[in-house]
Motif scaffolding. Structure first.
Motif: not given
Length: 437
Positions: A30, A33-34, A181, A191, A193-194, A197, A350, A353
């Motif tokens: 993640y 991205i974050v 999430i 995974g 969180i990923l 998102i 995001t 997350a």
């Protein structure tokens, strides 16, 4: 591989290490991205930051595996990226290029302290309860930013903060993301969180909150932050700005140090790699890999690189050697090809997350002795000052100073605590100086 990593001696094999590496990567991917979402608000090109995130994580993980032979993964740290953006660049008006120069200098200082063996002295001077409070305070800081970005909390002239309009699309999307999430994490999905998102981002695209326009894959776009750091600017040590830059370097250095110590203890204990006397073998190699990764990250164009507690998920899957970390690094480098896609991720995707990563960081508070006022008061001050002042440095100042003062009035001061009181005195001078400004 057997000679390099000692798989048989650790009771593991190639298949187990590969599975562990993939597991660790999924739990921390993640950040690709974050991290750009946060640093992008500092004016940095998002695609380039995503590429720098992949490169710095790849280099850090591979170095950790080859040099230290530990299943510990590294990537740009949550909390320090928020400090970089909201405190240093936006709050203090420091250009992001100069801030990258401060990250570079902190990495060099960390490397020198590690090689010289001075870091043991520094670690020994900082009260252990404050390690936990700092981690939790950074967690609150990150969660606060996530809630703000989602529009769930907003500024209010009478109460400072208030509940936002939850009927607006960004807030609805963020709350949906929290639910998705959170459910995935509760179901122990790798995974989570990923995956969350990406699901929320897809909903956001459908709602028209973000356009799927990731930009080009040109080298110029992906390298827009590479070697843009301003080291001469970071070395400007005259006047008020000079003191501010020195403080920035100090925070990057010490939070990185605390983050690593806490992560190393947790992961190595879980993996059964700690010596009977509690020492961690090859500790200097671990810290060397981390400091070199931070230097490489600043050159590529991202904030401080740290060890990730998510490495524990790979250890749970059987990872015991540096081969796990090498595989994580290779997966991050492979992700580099998808870096431009992060520009199409809406902020509302995001934000959940950030909130949930902050929530997970609160677990360290269980290690604080809350029935001891000499520990509880400094820990509490550290915990609340970080998010309420948007400054990790302020939290450190209140925590260390109050701990030293309470220890002194209780008659528990010892000559061996001299460095603690030096740090406390420096923080007091800093707070007086800030008051004068």
């Amino acid at each position: 591989m057997e000679r390099q990593f000692g798989l048989q001696a650790q009771g593991t094999n190639l298949r187990t290490e590969a599975l562990a590496g993939f597991t660790t990567f999924l739990t921390m991917a993640y950040i690709v991205i974050v991290n750009p979402a946060i640093l992008g608000q500092a004016g940095m090109p998002v695609a380039a930051v995503a590429a720098a995130t992949c490169i710095s994580a790849g280099i850090g993980c591979i170095l950790m595996g080859l040099i230290a032979n530990y299943p510990i993964a590294l990537a740009p740290g949550m909390g320090l990226n928020a400090y970089f953006t909201y405190t240093v660049v936006i709050g203090m008006g420091v250009p992001w290029q100069t801030a990258l120069g401060c990250v570079f200098l902190s990495g060099v200082a960390f490397l020198i302290l590690t090689v010289a063996g001075i870091r043991q002295l520094i670690v020994g001077a900082i009260p252990r309860p404050l390690f936990s409070a700092i981690a939790a305070g950074i967690g609150l800081f990150i969660a606060f930013i996530g809630l703000k970005e989602a529009g769930i909390i907003v500024a209010h002239p009478a109460t400072t903060v208030a509940l936002g309009d939850l009927t607006k699309p960004p807030a609805i999307l963020a709350l949906t993301g929290l639910l998705i999430i959170g459910a995935l994490m509760a179901w122990r999905v790798k995974g989570a969180i990923l995956i969350g998102i990406l699901i929320v981002a897809a909903v956001g695209w459908f709602m028209g909150l973000s356009k799927v326009a990731p930009g080009g894959y040109s080298f110029a776009e992906l390298s827009a932050t590479a070697f843009q750091l301003d080291i001469p600017g970071a070395l400007h040590l005259n006047g008020a700005m000079g003191m501010a830059l020195a403080e920035i370097i100090f925070v990057f250095l010490f939070v990185d140090l605390f983050d690593n110590v806490g992560t190393l203890v947790a992961v190595t204990k879980k993996a059964g790699l700690v010596e009977p006397d509690g020492t961690i073998p090859r500790l200097n190699r671990i810290l060397t890999a981390d400091s070199v990764a931070t230097i490489a990250g600043s050159l590529a164009g991202t904030s401080t690189v740290v060890s990730y507690i998510e490495s524990a998920s790979g250890v749970q899957a059987g990872g015991r050697t540096g081969l796990t970390a090498v595989i994580v690094g290779l997966l991050f480098l492979a992700t580099l090809f998808f870096a431009p896609l992060v520009q199409a991720i809406p902020v509302a995707a995001t934000a959940p997350a950030l909130i949930l990563v902050g929530a997970m960081m609160m677990g360290s508070l269980a290690e604080v002795e809350w029935d001891d006022p000499g520990v509880a008061i400094p820990a509490f001050l550290t915990l609340v000052i970080i998010p309420l002042t948007f400054s990790i440095a302020n939290g450190l100042a209140f925590g260390i100073t109050s701990y030293a003062a309470l220890k002194l009035v209780r008659g528990q001061a010892r000559p061996s605590d001299w460095l603690l009181y030096v740090l406390a005195a420096l923080f007091i001078v800093r707070l007086i100086y800030m008051g004068g400004e």
